[in-house]
Motif scaffolding. Structure first.
Motif, mmCIF file in Angstrom:
data_model
loop_
_atom_site.group_PDB
_atom_site.id
_atom_site.type_symbol
_atom_site.label_atom_id
_atom_site.label_comp_id
_atom_site.label_asym_id
_atom_site.label_seq_id
_atom_site.Cartn_x
_atom_site.Cartn_y
_atom_site.Cartn_z
ATOM 1 N N GLY A 1 7.886 4.731 4.884
ATOM 2 C CA GLY A 1 6.540 5.326 5.040
ATOM 3 C C GLY A 1 5.378 4.865 5.649
ATOM 4 O O GLY A 1 4.521 5.385 6.173
ATOM 5 N N LEU A 2 5.562 3.437 5.308
ATOM 6 C CA LEU A 2 4.175 2.850 5.781
ATOM 7 C C LEU A 2 4.385 2.689 7.584
ATOM 8 O O LEU A 2 3.476 2.071 8.135
ATOM 9 C CB LEU A 2 4.325 1.483 5.377
ATOM 10 C CG LEU A 2 3.876 1.043 3.910
ATOM 11 C CD1 LEU A 2 4.394 -0.350 3.475
ATOM 12 C CD2 LEU A 2 2.577 1.577 3.848
ATOM 13 N N ASP A 3 5.279 3.050 8.281
ATOM 14 C CA ASP A 3 5.428 2.957 9.645
ATOM 15 C C ASP A 3 4.228 3.966 10.108
ATOM 16 O O ASP A 3 4.147 3.742 11.346
ATOM 17 C CB ASP A 3 6.673 3.451 10.217
ATOM 18 C CG ASP A 3 7.815 2.442 9.989
ATOM 19 O OD1 ASP A 3 7.210 1.232 9.885
ATOM 20 O OD2 ASP A 3 8.979 2.758 9.801
ATOM 21 N N ASP A 4 3.911 5.061 9.502
ATOM 22 C CA ASP A 4 3.124 6.272 9.975
ATOM 23 C C ASP A 4 1.671 6.169 9.199
ATOM 24 O O ASP A 4 0.598 6.195 9.719
ATOM 25 C CB ASP A 4 3.641 7.617 9.877
ATOM 26 C CG ASP A 4 4.553 7.620 11.254
ATOM 27 O OD1 ASP A 4 4.716 7.026 12.237
ATOM 28 O OD2 ASP A 4 5.638 8.240 10.842
ATOM 29 N N LEU A 5 1.726 5.949 7.888
ATOM 30 C CA LEU A 5 0.730 6.004 7.054
ATOM 31 C C LEU A 5 0.073 4.617 6.538
ATOM 32 O O LEU A 5 0.625 3.737 6.341
ATOM 33 C CB LEU A 5 1.034 6.605 5.594
ATOM 34 C CG LEU A 5 1.566 8.238 5.933
ATOM 35 C CD1 LEU A 5 2.094 8.736 4.595
ATOM 36 C CD2 LEU A 5 0.545 9.073 6.437
ATOM 37 N N PRO A 6 -1.428 4.664 6.731
ATOM 38 C CA PRO A 6 -1.919 3.419 5.941
ATOM 39 C C PRO A 6 -1.531 3.391 4.789
ATOM 40 O O PRO A 6 -1.428 4.421 3.974
ATOM 41 C CB PRO A 6 -3.555 3.804 6.405
ATOM 42 C CG PRO A 6 -3.445 5.010 7.297
ATOM 43 C CD PRO A 6 -2.288 5.677 7.129
ATOM 44 N N PRO A 7 -1.550 2.170 4.348
ATOM 45 C CA PRO A 7 -0.809 1.979 2.877
ATOM 46 C C PRO A 7 -1.736 2.530 1.777
ATOM 47 O O PRO A 7 -0.986 2.947 0.759
ATOM 48 C CB PRO A 7 -0.800 0.350 2.665
ATOM 49 C CG PRO A 7 -1.783 -0.269 3.546
ATOM 50 C CD PRO A 7 -1.668 0.638 4.831
ATOM 51 N N LEU A 8 -3.027 2.526 1.761
ATOM 52 C CA LEU A 8 -3.779 3.047 0.544
ATOM 53 C C LEU A 8 -3.522 4.561 0.650
ATOM 54 O O LEU A 8 -3.546 5.122 -0.471
ATOM 55 C CB LEU A 8 -5.308 2.653 0.569
ATOM 56 C CG LEU A 8 -5.496 1.078 0.215
ATOM 57 C CD1 LEU A 8 -6.824 0.777 0.737
ATOM 58 C CD2 LEU A 8 -4.890 0.770 -1.143
ATOM 59 N N LEU A 9 -3.770 5.067 1.803
ATOM 60 C CA LEU A 9 -3.457 6.548 2.039
ATOM 61 C C LEU A 9 -2.154 6.921 1.467
ATOM 62 O O LEU A 9 -1.876 7.979 0.703
ATOM 63 C CB LEU A 9 -3.826 6.861 3.290
ATOM 64 C CG LEU A 9 -3.410 8.479 3.708
ATOM 65 C CD1 LEU A 9 -4.258 9.467 2.989
ATOM 66 C CD2 LEU A 9 -3.455 8.531 5.148
ATOM 67 N N PHE B 1 -6.155 9.417 -12.454
ATOM 68 C CA PHE B 1 -6.970 8.358 -12.354
ATOM 69 C C PHE B 1 -6.410 7.519 -11.312
ATOM 70 O O PHE B 1 -7.190 6.328 -10.992
ATOM 71 C CB PHE B 1 -7.227 7.777 -13.667
ATOM 72 C CG PHE B 1 -7.966 8.787 -14.605
ATOM 73 C CD1 PHE B 1 -9.097 8.943 -14.588
ATOM 74 C CD2 PHE B 1 -7.180 9.187 -15.581
ATOM 75 C CE1 PHE B 1 -9.706 9.892 -15.437
ATOM 76 C CE2 PHE B 1 -7.698 10.216 -16.523
ATOM 77 C CZ PHE B 1 -9.060 10.419 -16.630
ATOM 78 N N SER B 2 -5.350 7.842 -10.523
ATOM 79 C CA SER B 2 -4.906 7.029 -9.441
ATOM 80 C C SER B 2 -5.171 7.448 -8.322
ATOM 81 O O SER B 2 -5.832 6.695 -7.503
ATOM 82 C CB SER B 2 -3.370 6.809 -9.539
ATOM 83 O OG SER B 2 -2.922 6.160 -10.968
ATOM 84 N N ALA B 3 -5.006 8.810 -8.073
ATOM 85 C CA ALA B 3 -5.184 9.126 -6.697
ATOM 86 C C ALA B 3 -6.509 9.226 -6.106
ATOM 87 O O ALA B 3 -6.724 8.658 -5.236
ATOM 88 C CB ALA B 3 -4.856 10.495 -6.604
ATOM 89 N N PRO B 4 -7.629 9.431 -6.996
ATOM 90 C CA PRO B 4 -8.928 9.597 -6.213
ATOM 91 C C PRO B 4 -9.512 8.335 -6.012
ATOM 92 O O PRO B 4 -9.981 8.122 -4.900
ATOM 93 C CB PRO B 4 -10.052 10.107 -7.462
ATOM 94 C CG PRO B 4 -8.918 10.918 -8.454
ATOM 95 C CD PRO B 4 -7.355 10.200 -8.029
ATOM 96 N N PRO B 5 -9.466 6.904 -6.567
ATOM 97 C CA PRO B 5 -10.065 5.795 -6.230
ATOM 98 C C PRO B 5 -9.151 5.441 -4.985
ATOM 99 O O PRO B 5 -9.752 4.608 -4.076
ATOM 100 C CB PRO B 5 -9.495 4.937 -7.392
ATOM 101 C CG PRO B 5 -8.714 5.626 -8.312
ATOM 102 C CD PRO B 5 -8.821 7.044 -8.135
ATOM 103 N N LEU B 6 -7.619 5.794 -4.902
ATOM 104 C CA LEU B 6 -6.994 5.300 -3.735
ATOM 105 C C LEU B 6 -7.472 6.019 -2.525
ATOM 106 O O LEU B 6 -7.622 5.537 -1.432
ATOM 107 C CB LEU B 6 -5.413 5.686 -3.946
ATOM 108 C CG LEU B 6 -4.663 4.784 -4.985
ATOM 109 C CD1 LEU B 6 -3.373 5.218 -5.275
ATOM 110 C CD2 LEU B 6 -4.695 3.131 -4.199
ATOM 111 N N TYR B 7 -7.877 7.181 -2.688
ATOM 112 C CA TYR B 7 -8.416 7.952 -1.380
ATOM 113 C C TYR B 7 -9.853 7.436 -1.037
ATOM 114 O O TYR B 7 -10.293 7.256 0.006
ATOM 115 C CB TYR B 7 -8.754 9.454 -1.639
ATOM 116 C CG TYR B 7 -7.258 10.312 -1.753
ATOM 117 C CD1 TYR B 7 -6.854 10.577 -0.389
ATOM 118 C CD2 TYR B 7 -7.028 10.862 -3.004
ATOM 119 C CE1 TYR B 7 -5.702 11.311 -0.483
ATOM 120 C CE2 TYR B 7 -5.849 11.851 -2.812
ATOM 121 C CZ TYR B 7 -5.265 11.973 -1.591
ATOM 122 O OH TYR B 7 -4.219 12.690 -1.308
ATOM 123 N N ALA B 8 -10.609 7.029 -2.052
ATOM 124 C CA ALA B 8 -11.945 6.488 -1.767
ATOM 125 C C ALA B 8 -11.840 4.873 -1.210
ATOM 126 O O ALA B 8 -12.395 4.684 -0.181
ATOM 127 C CB ALA B 8 -12.640 6.153 -3.320
#
Length: 302
Positions: free
Chosen positions: A31-39, A183-190
């Motif tokens: 998955g990290l081949d295309d997506l930035p890690p935090l995204l 509470f995991s997803a929103p801070p990761l998007y930010a």
């Protein structure tokens, strides 16, 4: 709960969970081949949350507890792990090193709740630390000191999440993980927007193909929903002492899958480091059972 052996069906289910959790490290690398890690991490927790949150009742725990768990596991454990795995540590070694959360959990429990650290746990920790020392002595372009440090921090965050979860015994763990994802997803998007930037986010989403989205879905459906549902069900049917040792297979599957699918080399030093860490983990998990059996077989003094 009386001790009982795993049935063939339940043993195979436990083995399936270990295979999913172990091979997940290879899936992360894909998955990290295309997506930035935090995204990538943010998308993983979004799919873990939706739509499951509409079908699972919120566990009867304070919101602050869910928030602490979600932040530690989401932004802490997986955010750091994905960043490290982007280019600074191999999947096989990541699957091994992150298991040191066991010893971080013991240390946090001792410092925060006053639990006594027993001699066999100290011996187990020393073996595991020796294994990490071997890895540190062989860091290179594939596994850097930065990557090793980030995974150790991820393990520490995982341990913090364990301590938070242990404060609410008896809850439905699957529901707990799903609601914690709120509470995991929103801070990761930010964090992704702040550190990776919108151009990287846009490019990652544009270039993500079926394999990439399958990796994201695997994280949510197989690793989280299937894994925690089956693991929680097994823990409700058997003593923890019967189920917990199965988790020792996670790095076995992780290193094996990485060698098979990614051709990660298994040099002698890497196998030696794995042997030291795994021996420490085995000692920590299995020694209490061995001591209990030995005590039960020792006749009382005359």
């Amino acid at each position: 709960m009386p001790s009982q052996p795993l049935s063939l069906r339940d043993g195979l289910l436990a083995l399936a969970v270990m295979a999913v959790w172990g091979t997940n490290f290879v899936v992360i690398r894909f998955g990290l081949d295309d997506l930035p890690p935090l995204l990538f991490a943010a998308l993983r927790f979004t799919l873990a949350l939706l739509p499951a949150v509409f079908f699972l009742k919120r566990p009867p725990v304070p919101w602050v507890n869910l928030a602490a768990y979600g932040l530690l596991i989401g932004a802490g454990q997986f955010g750091l792990l994905y960043i490290a795995m982007r280019a600074d540590i191999t999947p096989g070694l990541a699957s091994l090193v992150v298991q040191l959360q066991v010893f971080f959990t013991i240390g946090l429990a001792a410092s925060l709740t006053g639990e006594r650290v027993r001699p066999f746990q100290v011996a187990a920790l020393l073996l595991a630390v020796a294994g990490i020392g071997v890895i540190l002595a062989h860091t290179d372009a594939a596994t850097t000191q930065l990557g090793l440090g980030l995974v150790l921090l991820a393990a520490l965050c995982w341990a913090g999440g364990n301590i938070v979860a242990r404060s609410t015994p008896g809850v439905n763990m699957l529901a707990y993980v799903v609601w914690g994802s709120l509470f995991s997803a929103p801070p990761l998007y930010a964090l992704s927007l702040a550190f990776e930037g919108w151009p990287a986010i846009r490019d990652g989403l544009v270039h993500a193909d079926v394999a990439t989205w399958s990796a994201v879905l695997y994280q949510a459906a197989a690793n989280t929903l299937f894994g925690y549902a089956v693991w929680g069900w097994l823990l409700s049917r058997y003593p923890a002492a019967t189920i917990a040792p199965m988790s020792l297979l996670v790095p076995v599957f992780g290193m094996g899958a990485s060698a098979l699918w990614l051709q990660e080399p298994l040099q002698g030093w890497k196998l030696g480091a794995a042997a030291l860490v795994m021996t420490g983990l085995c000692l920590n998990v299995l020694w209490p059972r061995f001591a209990a059996v030995r005590g039960a077989r020792t006749p009382p003094a005359a």
